[in-house]
Design a protein around this motif. Structure first.
Motif, PDB file in Angstrom:
ATOM      1  N   ARG A  95      11.722   4.351  -6.354  1.00  0.00           N
ATOM      2  CA  ARG A  95      11.904   5.662  -6.943  1.00  0.00           C
ATOM      3  C   ARG A  95      11.685   6.761  -5.887  1.00  0.00           C
ATOM      4  O   ARG A  95      10.733   6.738  -5.116  1.00  0.00           O
ATOM      5  CB  ARG A  95      10.915   5.854  -8.095  1.00  0.00           C
ATOM      6  N   GLU A  96      12.571   7.699  -5.864  1.00  0.00           N
ATOM      7  CA  GLU A  96      12.503   8.790  -4.888  1.00  0.00           C
ATOM      8  C   GLU A  96      11.220   9.578  -5.070  1.00  0.00           C
ATOM      9  O   GLU A  96      10.829   9.934  -6.187  1.00  0.00           O
ATOM     10  CB  GLU A  96      13.700   9.724  -5.069  1.00  0.00           C
ATOM     11  N   ASP A 103       8.136   8.560  -4.547  1.00  0.00           N
ATOM     12  CA  ASP A 103       6.932   7.784  -4.796  1.00  0.00           C
ATOM     13  C   ASP A 103       6.448   7.169  -3.488  1.00  0.00           C
ATOM     14  O   ASP A 103       6.522   5.963  -3.269  1.00  0.00           O
ATOM     15  CB  ASP A 103       7.196   6.705  -5.840  1.00  0.00           C
ATOM     16  N   GLU A 104       5.946   8.001  -2.604  1.00  0.00           N
ATOM     17  CA  GLU A 104       5.551   7.577  -1.269  1.00  0.00           C
ATOM     18  C   GLU A 104       4.375   6.605  -1.310  1.00  0.00           C
ATOM     19  O   GLU A 104       4.280   5.688  -0.493  1.00  0.00           O
ATOM     20  CB  GLU A 104       5.195   8.784  -0.410  1.00  0.00           C
ATOM     21  N   GLU A 105       3.482   6.793  -2.267  1.00  0.00           N
ATOM     22  CA  GLU A 105       2.314   5.916  -2.371  1.00  0.00           C
ATOM     23  C   GLU A 105       2.737   4.462  -2.562  1.00  0.00           C
ATOM     24  O   GLU A 105       2.255   3.565  -1.861  1.00  0.00           O
ATOM     25  CB  GLU A 105       1.429   6.354  -3.542  1.00  0.00           C
ATOM     26  N   MET A 106       3.664   4.219  -3.493  1.00  0.00           N
ATOM     27  CA  MET A 106       4.093   2.858  -3.742  1.00  0.00           C
ATOM     28  C   MET A 106       4.936   2.315  -2.599  1.00  0.00           C
ATOM     29  O   MET A 106       4.896   1.121  -2.298  1.00  0.00           O
ATOM     30  CB  MET A 106       4.875   2.785  -5.058  1.00  0.00           C
ATOM     31  N   ARG A 107       5.709   3.178  -1.936  1.00  0.00           N
ATOM     32  CA  ARG A 107       6.492   2.708  -0.795  1.00  0.00           C
ATOM     33  C   ARG A 107       5.566   2.264   0.333  1.00  0.00           C
ATOM     34  O   ARG A 107       5.850   1.291   1.033  1.00  0.00           O
ATOM     35  CB  ARG A 107       7.461   3.791  -0.330  1.00  0.00           C
ATOM     36  N   ARG A 158       9.583   1.136  -9.304  1.00  0.00           N
ATOM     37  CA  ARG A 158       8.741   2.271  -8.915  1.00  0.00           C
ATOM     38  C   ARG A 158       8.728   2.434  -7.403  1.00  0.00           C
ATOM     39  O   ARG A 158       8.711   3.547  -6.885  1.00  0.00           O
ATOM     40  CB  ARG A 158       7.313   2.076  -9.434  1.00  0.00           C
TER      41      ARG A 158
END
Length: 212
Positions: free
Chosen positions: A123-124, A126-130, A120
């Motif tokens: 995943r492109e 998904d800024e929150e998880m990055r 996740r």
């Protein structure tokens, strides 16, 4: 962690038989495919005897890594003193840890929660998880720098990235014979330093021992 059907029952019977045979058993390890010997604390037995003699993981070692190294130091001291039996391996069952596509028959699609989270994060969009991953990575780096220094203070270990247990020269926590092996006292200020970082500190968060 994937546990094949019946494995926990077999494992439990093996462990209880070992404890009945030797009540001084403190720590045991079991087979976890994907973890390797170096990851033995990914999957381990911790008995009531261990809780009494060794205590809990030292929460000054934060957020991860080195807590198993520190517990190994305690375990070595306990075995030498004759209050814990040497750690043993349990082989009746095999569990699966951490790798996608690895499992027992009929379980080839098993994927650990860790791998799902990492997927996740990559995943492109998904800024929150990055962002979570970046903050966690920074915290881990600070902890990895601070923990060897803490082990040096507590057990006299040479403060290197890979701790050599043979260099841990103190026989008691912080060199104080009045302290039991289970002793640790949380330094909230140090925890905050590792958690948030300080300008120019580079993760070298010092532990302040308060004798009481």
């Amino acid at each position: 962690m994937y546990t094949p059907p019946g494995s926990l029952d077999r494992f439990g019977q093996e462990v209880w038989a070992a404890i009945d045979a030797d009540p001084s058993l403190c720590v045991g390890f079991f087979n976890a495919r994907g973890a390797g010997v170096e990851g033995r604390y990914c999957s381990y037995v911790y008995t009531r005897r261990a809780l009494e003699v060794l205590g809990l993981f030292d929460e000054n070692i934060y957020p991860a890594y080195y807590e198993d190294v520190e517990m190994d130091v305690r375990m070595g001291r306990a075995v030498a003193a004759g209050v814990c039996a040497p750690a043993r391996w349990f082989n009746s069952s095999e569990f699966v840890h951490g790798k996608p596509g690895v499992g027992s028959k009929g379980q080839s699609r098993y994927v650990s929660g860790t791998k799902l989270m990492e997927a996740r994060m990559r995943r492109e969009g998904d800024e929150e998880m990055r962002a979570v991953a970046r903050r966690w990575s920074e915290k881990i780096k600070r902890g990895k720098k601070a923990s060897p220094l803490y082990l040096h203070q507590k057990w006299g270990c040479r403060p290197e990235k890979e701790i050599d247990l043979a260099t841990c020269r103190l026989q008691h926590p912080f060199g104080n014979a009045a302290r039991p092996l289970s002793y640790w006292q949380l330094d909230a200020g140090r925890r905050q330093c590792v958690e948030e970082g300080r300008e120019g500190v580079e993760g070298m968060c010092e532990y302040r021992l308060v004798e009481n």
